[in-house]
Every structure is written in structure tokens, then in C-alpha cells.
Write a protein that holds these residues in place. Structure first.
Motif, PDB file in Angstrom:
ATOM      1  N   PHE A  31       0.834  -1.197   0.000  1.00 44.07           N
ATOM      2  CA  PHE A  31       0.000   0.000   0.000  1.00 44.07           C
ATOM      3  C   PHE A  31       0.870   1.249   0.000  1.00 44.07           C
ATOM      4  O   PHE A  31       2.099   1.184   0.213  1.00 44.07           O
ATOM      5  N   LEU A  33       1.670   4.833   1.721  1.00 43.39           N
ATOM      6  CA  LEU A  33       1.541   5.703   2.881  1.00 43.39           C
ATOM      7  C   LEU A  33       1.882   7.114   2.424  1.00 43.39           C
ATOM      8  O   LEU A  33       2.908   7.345   1.789  1.00 43.39           O
ATOM      9  N   GLU A  35       2.538  11.113   3.321  1.00 43.90           N
ATOM     10  CA  GLU A  35       2.899  12.098   4.338  1.00 43.90           C
ATOM     11  C   GLU A  35       2.874  13.490   3.704  1.00 43.90           C
ATOM     12  O   GLU A  35       3.642  13.771   2.783  1.00 43.90           O
ATOM     13  N   TRP A  45      -0.836  12.400   7.907  1.00 39.14           N
ATOM     14  CA  TRP A  45      -0.672  11.068   7.329  1.00 39.14           C
ATOM     15  C   TRP A  45      -1.978  10.525   6.752  1.00 39.14           C
ATOM     16  O   TRP A  45      -3.043  10.671   7.342  1.00 39.14           O
ATOM     17  N   GLU A  47      -3.454   7.037   4.053  1.00 42.26           N
ATOM     18  CA  GLU A  47      -3.125   5.681   3.590  1.00 42.26           C
ATOM     19  C   GLU A  47      -4.024   5.298   2.427  1.00 42.26           C
ATOM     20  O   GLU A  47      -5.247   5.439   2.516  1.00 42.26           O
ATOM     21  N   SER A  48      -3.431   4.827   1.361  1.00 36.68           N
ATOM     22  CA  SER A  48      -4.208   4.290   0.249  1.00 36.68           C
ATOM     23  C   SER A  48      -4.634   2.871   0.579  1.00 36.68           C
ATOM     24  O   SER A  48      -3.824   2.056   1.036  1.00 36.68           O
ATOM     25  N   ALA A 103      -6.441   9.068  -0.134  1.00 37.72           N
ATOM     26  CA  ALA A 103      -5.132   8.948   0.510  1.00 37.72           C
ATOM     27  C   ALA A 103      -4.516  10.310   0.801  1.00 37.72           C
ATOM     28  O   ALA A 103      -4.036  10.569   1.914  1.00 37.72           O
ATOM     29  N   GLU A 294      -6.545  -2.353   6.595  1.00 44.86           N
ATOM     30  CA  GLU A 294      -5.682  -1.185   6.747  1.00 44.86           C
ATOM     31  C   GLU A 294      -4.576  -1.413   7.776  1.00 44.86           C
ATOM     32  O   GLU A 294      -4.745  -2.152   8.749  1.00 44.86           O
ATOM     33  N   VAL A 297      -2.515   3.807  10.101  1.00 38.99           N
ATOM     34  CA  VAL A 297      -2.983   5.133   9.705  1.00 38.99           C
ATOM     35  C   VAL A 297      -4.408   5.049   9.178  1.00 38.99           C
ATOM     36  O   VAL A 297      -5.294   5.817   9.584  1.00 38.99           O
ATOM     37  N   GLY A 298      -4.661   4.121   8.269  1.00 37.74           N
ATOM     38  CA  GLY A 298      -6.017   3.945   7.759  1.00 37.74           C
ATOM     39  C   GLY A 298      -6.980   3.523   8.847  1.00 37.74           C
ATOM     40  O   GLY A 298      -8.146   3.945   8.879  1.00 37.74           O
ATOM     41  N   VAL A 357       8.055   2.259   9.867  1.00 35.64           N
ATOM     42  CA  VAL A 357       7.725   2.649   8.489  1.00 35.64           C
ATOM     43  C   VAL A 357       8.930   2.418   7.589  1.00 35.64           C
ATOM     44  O   VAL A 357       8.805   1.844   6.494  1.00 35.64           O
TER      45      VAL A 357
END
Length: 370
Positions: A31, A33, A35, A45, A47-48, A103, A294, A297-298, A357
Motif C-alpha cells: 500500500f 503511505l 505524508e 498522514w 493511507e491508500s 489517501a 488497513e 494510519v487507515g 515505516v
């Protein structure tokens, strides 16, 4: 806000166990991420949630990167952003690609609320201090395995069990679950595995007191779902068919469903998700927050949206430890007695663990306005 730069990172995280649905099995999650960093050096932040292959929708991780790099980030940099809602309008010239839009919009929402010094949940209009959560269980090798897993999660206090079904793994499986667990909140998720030719089979599920059947028919359909709902006692919940406020309006008007699953990525971001929530509230259609496997973040964004008052059913936001050996946020999302305590820190309320990360990052690229 003046966005100085945006960093896109391709992360790869291995799940604790494979997750199987009617359209595929997942073990490794790739995925993006996102920022977003403003001129003061504050990070937000996002998230896709797009998968590496177009199973759930036409979007993939690679198409999301392309859309962000070539279209959405230039629009984000176009001018200062007074409020994240503005991105919904700014991105309207780009058709679909909702997961890519969500995202970057999610990162801007996190940044905005950090700058405001308020929790994301509060900025969205949420008031809950705790949210109820259920759990989503993939197709298992045997019914015995499935019953054992459900028993574990019932013991842990999860408020609702969602089980995946597909042709050949449906009525007898639900019957076995009900025989063992007659009183739990139980729903079936078909991920578009059936057609109207299966109406009689799906009607057999009425006897098992399911909370809902999620997306039994085609992923782009609201017409056949209306026909099916008229013949079922069990509420139909739409997932893949709902991409926007307008889709929601039409589905409600046609009687295509009695429940709607709101996924932030699927509908293009938090702004659209709030609007869908509000419309469903006006029309008495319950909503709940679905999951897309997820990372932290998601998951944090899902917690924030679920604090709105018309999210009246337990969502899919299980604990981080259900999916990952180590999640990318501190603290990780935890569940106690089927409840998640909503963080009260500014933004998403969790700190991104940059060391983790970095350990999961396959590649990254930084984008600037100039």
C-alpha cells in the motif's frame, strides 16, 4: 495550510494469516503511505487502501501512485488549503480514482486538525468516546476452523461477526454458525459473488436472523439489488456499489438496500463519507464503517469517522494485533470488550512509528510544488 512537500512511500507488510474472500486470498499487503508536510514542518498522514491487483475495484496501488503523482498532487499544490473539504471540489475534475483521492485528502485532514489542535474525530463532528467494533473473518479451510475462530473472537468480546461467503460456502456454513452461536450479531459478506439467479438460495438465509447480507450482487449494481431486497427479509447492505453521495441517494430512492457500509477510500475521502453519513441519517438508513485490511494510519481514520452518531452498527476496525505483528503506529489500536477508546490527541491521535515505516518501505519519493 501551505503544503511544502508530500512523501509517497510504498510499504509492504505481511499479515499474520491469509485473508480469503470470494475474489482472492491476501497474505502480503502492499500500500501507499502518504505524508503531507506543511511549511512549518508539521506532518499529516494518509493511507491508500487500494490492493496490488484490481480485485475489489479497478484501482490498484500502482494506479493510485500514478494518479497522485501526475494529477492529484499538482492539484493539492495548486494553492493554499483553508480547509480539507476544498480538496473534494478541487479533485472533482478527476473522474473516480477515489482511493487515490482519499489517501492525500486523509493526510491533509490529519495535518489540518493537528494545526487546529483538535482530534480528527471532533473536526468531523463525532462525539463518541468509544466505538463498537466487530470483526471480519475470511473463508476458512473447514467449517470447524471457522467455528473455532468465531469462538475465539466471541470470547474476546467482539460485538459482531462478519463471515465471507461464496457459492458452495454459504447456507450450510451460516446454518452451522447459528447452530453453535444462536445469539451473536452475524452477517454474511458475498463480495458480489451472486446474481439474481441465486435469489432462492439467498432467501434461505432469511431463517438465520442475519444482521445483513453485504453486497450479494454485482459491484456496480443498484437495480438488481432493489429487486433482490424486495424478496428478502434480511437487510441488504451495499458496499462496492456506493462510491459517492449521488450513488447513495439513488440506492436509497430505489430501495436497493437497508444498510450502507461506508469505506473512506471507496467514496473518495472523509468529506464525502461525512456527507453520505448525513444523508443516510436523514433517511433512516443505518451505516457502519467497513475495513480494507488497513495498517495503523487507515485504521485511525476509520476510528475517527465511526464516532459520528449515525454509525450505529459495529464496524470492521479490529485491533492492530489481529492483522500485524507490529503496526506502524504508537500506540497500536487495541480492543477491549468489543470497544475501541477514541484517542483525544490532535489529528488521528496516534504517532506514526518512523522506524517501523522505514523497515516496511520498499521505495519512496518526495514531491514539491517547485
Amino acid at each position: 495550510m501551505k503544503i511544502d512537500r508530500v512523501v509517497l512511500r510504498h510499504l509492504q507488510m505481511e499479515q499474520k494469516s491469509p485473508f480469503t474472500t470470494s475474489f482472492g486470498t491476501f497474505k502480503m499487503k502492499d500500500f501507499i503511505l502518504v505524508e503531507a508536510i506543511d511549511t512549518d514542518g508539521v506532518s499529516g498522514w494518509g493511507e491508500s487502501v487500494a490492493f496490488h491487483a484490481p480485485w475489489y475495484s479497478e484501482e490498484t496501488m500502482k494506479t493510485n501512485w500514478h494518479m497522485l503523482e501526475d494529477f492529484l498532487l499538482p492539484l493539492t499544490f495548486q494553492s493554499p488549503i483553508e480547509h480539507p473539504d476544498q480538496l473534494n471540489e478541487r479533485f472533482s475534475t478527476i473522474r473516480k480514482n477515489n482511493m487515490a483521492k482519499s489517501a492525500i485528502e486523509g493526510a491533509v485532514w490529519d495535518l489540518h486538525t493537528k494545526k487546529q489542535g483538535i482530534p480528527l474525530s471532533q473536526a468531523l463532528g463525532g462525539k463518541k468516546k468509544q466505538i463498537e467494533v466487530g470483526i471480519s473473518i475470511g473463508i476458512q479451510p473447514t467449517v470447524k476452523d471457522l467455528l473455532s475462530i468465531i469462538d475465539k473472537y466471541v470470547t474476546e468480546g467482539y460485538r459482531r461477526m462478519k463471515v465471507k461467503i461464496k457459492p458452495g460456502w454459504d447456507v450450510s456454513v451460516i446454518a452451522a454458525i447459528r447452530g453453535r452461536f444462536p445469539h451473536i450479531q452475524l452477517m454474511a459478506d458475498a463480495n458480489s459473488a451472486y446474481t439474481l439467479r441465486d435469489t432462492n438460495l439467498l432467501k434461505e438465509l432469511d431463517q438465520y436472523n442475519l444482521t445483513m447480507i453485504e453486497q450479494p450482487l454485482a459491484s456496480d449494481d443498484i437495480i438488481d439489488h432493489a429487486s433482490l431486497q424486495a424478496q428478502l427479509q434480511t437487510p441488504i447492505c451495499l458496499d462496492e456499489s456506493i462510491h459517492s453521495l449521488e450513488d447513495t441517494r439513488k440506492a436509497i430512492s430505489l430501495g436497493s438496500c437497508k444498510v450502507i457500509n461506508v469505506k473512506i477510500g471507496r467514496v473518495g475521502g472523509l468529506t464525502e463519507a461525512v456527507r453520505i453519513h448525513d444523508l443516510c441519517k436523514e433517511n433512516g438508513i443505518p451505516v457502519w464503517c467497513g475495513g480494507m485490511l488497513e495498517a495503523g494510519v487507515g485504521r485511525a481514520h476509520n476510528i475517527a469517522i465511526t464516532t459520528l452518531d449515525h454509525f450505529t452498527m459495529p464496524g470492521d476496525t479490529a485491533a492492530s494485533s489481529h492483522y500485524w505483528e507490529k503496526d506502524i503506529i504508537d500506540p497500536e489500536v487495541t480492543v477491549r470488550d468489543g470497544l475501541i477508546t477514541v484517542p483525544d490527541k490532535p489529528g488521528i491521535g496516534y504517532e506514526v512509528n518512523r522506524r517501523l515505516v522505514d523497515s516496511y518501505t520498499v521505495s519512496s519519493k518526495t514531491y514539491r510544488k517547485w
